[in-house]
Design an enzyme around this catalytic site. Structure first.
Site, PDB file in Angstrom:
ATOM      1  N   TYR A   1      14.556   9.477 -25.356  1.00  0.00           N
ATOM      2  CA  TYR A   1      13.539   9.260 -24.328  1.00  0.00           C
ATOM      3  C   TYR A   1      13.263   7.771 -24.150  1.00  0.00           C
ATOM      4  CZ  TYR A   1      11.915  14.145 -24.302  1.00  0.00           C
ATOM      5  OH  TYR A   1      11.810  15.516 -24.167  1.00  0.00           O
TER       6      TYR A   1
ATOM      7  N   TYR B   1      17.785  16.377 -29.634  1.00  0.00           N
ATOM      8  CA  TYR B   1      17.345  15.186 -30.376  1.00  0.00           C
ATOM      9  C   TYR B   1      16.603  15.586 -31.656  1.00  0.00           C
ATOM     10  CZ  TYR B   1      12.895  16.020 -27.854  1.00  0.00           C
ATOM     11  OH  TYR B   1      11.754  16.577 -27.335  1.00  0.00           O
TER      12      TYR B   1
ATOM     13  N   ARG C   1      15.635  19.435 -31.830  1.00  0.00           N
ATOM     14  CA  ARG C   1      15.195  20.236 -30.691  1.00  0.00           C
ATOM     15  C   ARG C   1      16.386  20.666 -29.847  1.00  0.00           C
ATOM     16  NH1 ARG C   1      10.973  20.592 -27.846  1.00  0.00           N
ATOM     17  NH2 ARG C   1      11.692  22.703 -28.055  1.00  0.00           N
TER      18      ARG C   1
ATOM     19  N   HIS D   1      16.366  20.339 -23.575  1.00  0.00           N
ATOM     20  CA  HIS D   1      15.345  20.942 -22.714  1.00  0.00           C
ATOM     21  C   HIS D   1      14.850  19.937 -21.688  1.00  0.00           C
ATOM     22  CE1 HIS D   1      13.258  18.955 -26.032  1.00  0.00           C
ATOM     23  NE2 HIS D   1      12.334  18.658 -25.141  1.00  0.00           N
TER      24      HIS D   1
ATOM     25  N   HIS E   1      11.187  19.115 -19.687  1.00  0.00           N
ATOM     26  CA  HIS E   1       9.767  19.427 -19.566  1.00  0.00           C
ATOM     27  C   HIS E   1       9.404  19.575 -18.093  1.00  0.00           C
ATOM     28  CE1 HIS E   1       8.793  18.388 -23.808  1.00  0.00           C
ATOM     29  NE2 HIS E   1       9.806  17.558 -23.666  1.00  0.00           N
TER      30      HIS E   1
END
Ligand code: FE2
Length: 263
Positions: free
Chosen positions: A128, A167, A177, A180, A182
């Site tokens: 991110y 990640y 995780r 995905h 959000h």
């Protein structure tokens, strides 16, 4: 052995193993009642949820009049180009270009029109653009990971983006995780905001992930997984995924509460 690795080893020793967490997930789910379709707010395998979940019922507050009638945004505020996350930063981002599209529906199957849909995600390497994400995967100078659009008159949204990578996070030792995206959805006022995550079919990390597994009902978990659609895939350009969001009713998409981690 360096002092750095000694510290890292010590910290790792304090964390539960994946096998321990997976066993905790199974134990909770075996004891759960069928049909529990929304995420558990205090789900022990998801460690931080224990300390920050609400312990009192939410007070019901009548929204101020202006909150119900004032527009959250104007149509001119959302540029159509904001729905394409591959053209925001002066060059092609690295990774699998993909289109994700679907409808936002109410519990009776009616389209939710002109709804603001916002997304944020990691890049193809699972990183991110955020100060709290410092794990050793590369940032992409051509990818910010944020986009938004309005649903059309039939409730359709559509984004062009890059498939995010999985990640690591620090819930337990060797925690990863599943990939995905959000999603945030606004209604006609801020008090109706809802947040959830969309996943990709066949991810091997599903069974290991305490956030995904905090929804104890398998059918409800499945509603967070997009469908690969070869008709939506375009020749030599992008793969295609479909994912509908149902806001209410017995088949509602599982939603997170405000303040949940963005992990
Ligand atoms: Fe995330």
């Amino acid at each position: 052995m360096s002092s750095t690795s000694t510290l890292a080893d010590t910290l790792a020793d304090t964390l539960a193993s994946q096998a321990d967490v997976t066993a905790e997930i199974r134990a909770v789910q075996l004891a759960a009642q069928p049909g529990e379709t929304q995420p558990r707010l205090d789900f022990a395998p998801y460690r931080s949820s224990l300390l920050r979940h609400p312990t009192k019922a939410r007070p019901l507050v009548d929204p101020e009049g202006c909150e119900l009638v004032a527009p959250v945004f104007g149509h001119s505020d959302v540029n159509q180009l904001e729905a394409d996350l591959t053209i925001q930063a002066g060059g092609d981002p690295v990774g699998e270009r993909m289109v994700v599209t679907g409808r936002v529906l109410d519990g009776d199957g009616r389209p939710v029109r002109h709804q603001l849909v916002e997304i944020w995600q990691a890049n193809a390497a699972g990183r991110y653009v955020h100060k709290r994400d410092q794990h050793p995967a590369p940032l992409d100078p051509h990818f910010t990971g944020v986009g938004r659009c309005l649903t059309d008159a039939d409730g359709w949204y559509r984004f062009t983006t890059i498939k995010p990578g999985p990640y690591p996070w620090r819930n337990h030792h060797n925690a990863w995780r599943p990939a995905h995206i959000h999603f945030s959805l606004f209604g006609t006022d801020f008090t109706q905001r809802m947040i959830t995550q969309m996943y990709f079919p066949g991810d091997p990390l599903f069974a290991l992930d305490p956030i995904y597994q905090a929804i104890t009902d398998q059918a409800a978990r499945d509603r967070l997984v997009a469908t690969y659609d070869h008709e939506l895939t375009t020749h030599e350009w992008a793969t295609g995924y479909r994912w509908d969001v149902v806001l209410t009713g017995s088949h509602a998409t599982p939603m997170e509460r405000e303040g949940d981690d963005d992990a």
